[in-house]
Design a protein around this motif. Sequence first.
Motif, short mmCIF file in Angstrom:
data_model
loop_
_atom_site.label_atom_id
_atom_site.label_comp_id
_atom_site.label_asym_id
_atom_site.label_seq_id
_atom_site.Cartn_x
_atom_site.Cartn_y
_atom_site.Cartn_z
N ASP A 115 15.89 6.48 1.74
CA ASP A 115 16.42 6.10 0.51
C ASP A 115 14.75 6.48 0.36
N GLU A 116 13.63 6.88 0.88
CA GLU A 116 11.99 6.45 0.83
C GLU A 116 11.77 8.34 1.02
N GLN A 117 13.04 9.13 1.33
CA GLN A 117 12.68 10.07 1.56
C GLN A 117 12.25 11.28 0.06
N HIS A 118 11.58 12.71 0.06
CA HIS A 118 11.44 14.05 -0.81
C HIS A 118 11.00 13.04 -2.31
N GLY A 119 9.89 12.19 -1.59
CA GLY A 119 9.04 12.01 -2.92
C GLY A 119 9.07 10.59 -3.73
N VAL A 120 10.67 10.03 -3.16
CA VAL A 120 10.70 8.51 -3.98
C VAL A 120 9.86 7.66 -3.40
N ALA A 121 9.34 7.52 -2.58
CA ALA A 121 8.26 6.38 -1.92
C ALA A 121 6.56 7.09 -2.42
N ARG A 122 6.44 8.46 -2.29
CA ARG A 122 5.02 8.76 -2.64
C ARG A 122 4.76 8.53 -3.94
N GLN A 123 6.26 9.37 -4.94
CA GLN A 123 6.49 8.53 -6.45
C GLN A 123 5.39 7.06 -7.03
N LYS A 124 6.57 6.23 -6.58
CA LYS A 124 6.50 4.67 -6.60
C LYS A 124 4.99 4.10 -5.46
N GLU A 125 4.15 4.96 -4.82
CA GLU A 125 3.03 3.73 -4.48
C GLU A 125 2.13 4.35 -4.53
N ARG A 126 1.72 6.02 -5.23
CA ARG A 126 0.38 6.05 -5.33
C ARG A 126 -0.23 5.56 -6.28
N PHE A 127 -1.79 6.32 -6.69
CA PHE A 127 -2.47 5.94 -7.65
C PHE A 127 -3.25 6.72 -7.51
N ASP A 128 -4.28 6.15 -9.37
CA ASP A 128 -5.15 7.33 -9.35
C ASP A 128 -6.38 6.76 -9.31
N PHE A 129 -7.25 7.02 -8.21
CA PHE A 129 -8.32 6.37 -8.18
C PHE A 129 -9.31 6.21 -9.64
N LYS A 130 -9.16 7.37 -10.91
CA LYS A 130 -9.68 7.40 -11.33
C LYS A 130 -9.95 6.76 -12.75
N SER A 131 -8.76 6.52 -12.48
CA SER A 131 -8.46 5.16 -14.16
C SER A 131 -8.76 3.54 -12.99
N LEU A 132 -9.68 3.55 -12.22
CA LEU A 132 -9.51 1.84 -11.41
C LEU A 132 -10.95 1.19 -11.60
N MET A 133 -10.51 0.14 -11.28
CA MET A 133 -12.24 -0.63 -11.01
C MET A 133 -12.84 -0.39 -9.84
N THR A 134 -14.05 -0.02 -9.29
CA THR A 134 -14.79 0.39 -8.01
C THR A 134 -14.79 -0.42 -7.65
N LEU A 135 -14.77 -0.33 -6.01
CA LEU A 135 -14.74 -1.43 -5.22
C LEU A 135 -16.24 -2.09 -5.44
N GLU A 136 -17.18 -1.77 -5.55
CA GLU A 136 -17.91 -2.66 -6.41
C GLU A 136 -18.34 -3.56 -7.24
N ALA A 137 -17.53 -2.92 -7.77
CA ALA A 137 -17.19 -3.95 -9.56
C ALA A 137 -16.28 -5.41 -8.87
N ALA A 138 -14.94 -5.05 -7.99
CA ALA A 138 -14.03 -5.83 -7.45
C ALA A 138 -15.03 -6.79 -7.11
N GLN A 139 -15.70 -6.46 -5.89
CA GLN A 139 -16.23 -7.70 -5.23
C GLN A 139 -17.48 -8.59 -6.43
N LYS A 140 -18.15 -8.17 -6.58
CA LYS A 140 -19.03 -8.35 -7.76
C LYS A 140 -18.29 -9.76 -8.30
N LYS A 141 -16.88 -9.30 -9.00
CA LYS A 141 -15.81 -10.23 -9.58
C LYS A 141 -15.28 -11.23 -8.80
N ALA A 142 -15.24 -10.98 -7.88
CA ALA A 142 -14.72 -11.75 -7.16
C ALA A 142 -15.42 -12.97 -5.87
N GLN A 143 -16.38 -12.36 -6.17
CA GLN A 143 -17.82 -13.15 -5.46
C GLN A 143 -17.94 -14.12 -6.29
N HIS A 144 -17.35 -15.05 -7.63
CA HIS A 144 -17.81 -15.89 -8.97
C HIS A 144 -16.70 -17.25 -8.36
#
Length: 193
Positions: A115-144
């Motif tokens: 039930d996860e084959q034929h791209g079903v799981a792939r479409q549901k779980e993948r993400f676009d890195f271009k629109s996401l907060m960077t690792l550095e920014a996430a760490q800085k925010k979390a350390q508050h």
Amino acid sequence: MIIKKSPLLIGLLTIALLVGCSNQQAKQTASTKKATTVKQQTPTKLQPKVSLEKARELFKQQYPNADISELQLKKQLNKTVYHLTGLSDTEELEMQIDSQTGDISHLTKETLDTDEQHGVARQKERFDFKSLMTLEAAQKKAQHYFDGDVLEATLEKDDGVVYWEIEGHQKHQKMQVKIDATTGEVVDTELDD
């Protein structure tokens, strides 16, 4: 009987009083410096030599027909490693990368459920890195939210939303801070026993 104040006696008492006060002040200054030194230690972040972009590139070279569905950077024994999980149309793929050298290890493949084959799981779980907060920014925010070192950073998708989950030390416990990777909003904090 009247005691005459001798200038010599007054001088000796004054010197003794000054020496006593000076010693007390020196002790207070030393303990203040010690406390200040401890407070001034800056908690560390995960700082890989191999960039997140390079780790993604190495994953894509190994698995060209897959999308990353989870990314983790964590301290493991005496080193820091990336653990990447991805999905093709038929398989779940994993790779571990030493974040200091770029050495690849622990390559695994596992066939997805029907039930996860034929791209079903792939479409549901993948993400676009271009629109996401960077690792550095996430760490800085979390350390508050915690006072110690960052131990682990995970990027994953849950119910259609991509989150950074940053784990660090809070006194002698672990604190997890969950951040919406698109908006940068802290959505949850949890102190582990």
